[in-house]
Design an enzyme around this catalytic site. Structure first.
Site, short mmCIF file in Angstrom:
data_model
loop_
_atom_site.label_atom_id
_atom_site.label_comp_id
_atom_site.label_asym_id
_atom_site.label_seq_id
_atom_site.Cartn_x
_atom_site.Cartn_y
_atom_site.Cartn_z
N ASP A 102 7.76 -7.09 -8.43
CA ASP A 102 7.97 -5.71 -8.88
C ASP A 102 9.15 -5.72 -9.87
OD1 ASP A 102 7.37 -2.67 -8.32
OD2 ASP A 102 9.52 -2.86 -8.02
N HIS A 295 0.07 -3.72 -4.04
CA HIS A 295 1.29 -3.97 -4.81
C HIS A 295 2.33 -4.83 -4.10
CE1 HIS A 295 4.40 -3.34 -7.73
NE2 HIS A 295 5.20 -2.77 -6.83
#
Length: 316
Positions: A102, A295
């Site tokens: 991320d 994610h």
């Protein structure tokens, strides 16, 4: 089982950083994303240590036990990359493999781009290397997605961190579920008059990879520092664009790996960049897609991520 130990280390950047670490051997620096901390690497720290590596996961600038300055302009990409390079120094090493997930991925790519002499290899999870754009990013995102797009929404002073910090356990429960491969889908656009957590509903039950203990741990790690520092990373997107003009379209030259879930909204929205990443990352060794993964790559699929990382590390 290999122990994970904790200490504070003074980065050569001047920031006192909390690190979690395990093992001895070549250094592997694990850089977390938003809204996470060292704990997001809990499955990798032990696996890398048991394979003969010194795995170190810091709380990055503004996060958790590290905390950071109040000034927004102290959270630029150059500060973040400087913290990471300075941590390599502080740990007594000349070089490291730098892994980021991320927001940690752009930091890892930046360290490899700006200081390739310090990087044996670089791995990005979820977020590919993006060459510097021709226009400031916030303006572009506002045109494409509107004021509700979460990165634009986070430009507001005070509002995002106040919302996220109001009930931290609910914040982590909603966000970690909403962007996962177990949720029905995730569109990070804040409804008019609403807040970011409106698009992160509370799950009826947690996915198998996430426990209430995990959520309580995240909330406890954020208890003192809160969310202002993490949100400040977003408030420097345009400033980062200004500061990195000298590296416009500069290649990332160290050996590289990219790993993402095929249900990750971030990776899905960057397929064209991922498909062309070797244009700017010439020694990209592999791109690994994880079926059904969302994610939170290394938390949702720890065994597959560990296998990919160890294969990459052993190839260097």
């Amino acid at each position: 089982m290999t122990d994970i130990t904790h200490r504070f280390v003074e980065s050569a950047s001047g920031l006192r950083m909390h690190v979690a670490e395990a093992g001895e051997g070549p250094l592997v620096l694990l850089l977390h994303g938003f809204p996470e901390c060292w704990y997001s690497w809990r499955h990798q720290l032990r696996a890398l240590a048991e394979a003969g590596f010194h795995a170190v996961a810091p709380d990055q600038r503004g996060y958790a036990r590290t905390g950071g300055p109040a000034e927004v302009d102290q959270y630029t990409l150059l500060h973040l990359a400087g913290d990471a390079v300075g941590l390599i120094d502080a740990l007594g090493e000349e070089r490291a493999v730098v892994v980021g997930h991320d927001w940690g991925a752009p930091v890892a790519w930046a360290v490899a781009q700006l200081r390739p002499d310090r990087v044996r290899g670089v791995a990005g999870l979820s977020v590919p290397h993006r060459p510097r754009s021709s226009r400031p990013p916030v303006e572009t995102m506002r045109e494409l997605f509107g004021d509700g797009f979460y990165m634009v929404h986070f430009q507001q002073p005070d509002v995002p961190e106040a919302e996220l910090g109001r009930a931290p356990e609910a914040t982590f429960r909603g966000m970690l579920y909403a962007a996962s491969g177990d949720a029905p889908g995730f569109l990070p656009v804040v409804p008019e008059g609403g807040g970011f957590l409106d698009v992160c509903p509370q799950p009826e039950e947690l996915p198998a990879w996430l426990t209430e203990e995990d959520i309580a741990t995240y909330a406890a790690e954020y208890a003192d520092s809160g969310f202002a520092g993490p949100v400040n990373w977003y408030r420097n997107l345009d400033r980062n664009w200004d500061l990195t003009a000298a590296w416009h379209r500069a290649p990332v030259t160290p050996p590289a790996l990219f790993v993402a879930g095929d249900r990750d909204v971030v990776a899905a929205g960057a397929r064209d960049v991922i498909d062309r990443m070797r244009d700017f990352v010439p020694d990209l060794r592999d791109t690994v897609w994880l079926p059904g993964c969302g994610h939170w790559t290394q938390q949702e699929r720890p065994a597959e991520v560990n296998e990919a990382l160890l294969g990459f590390l052993r190839s260097l």
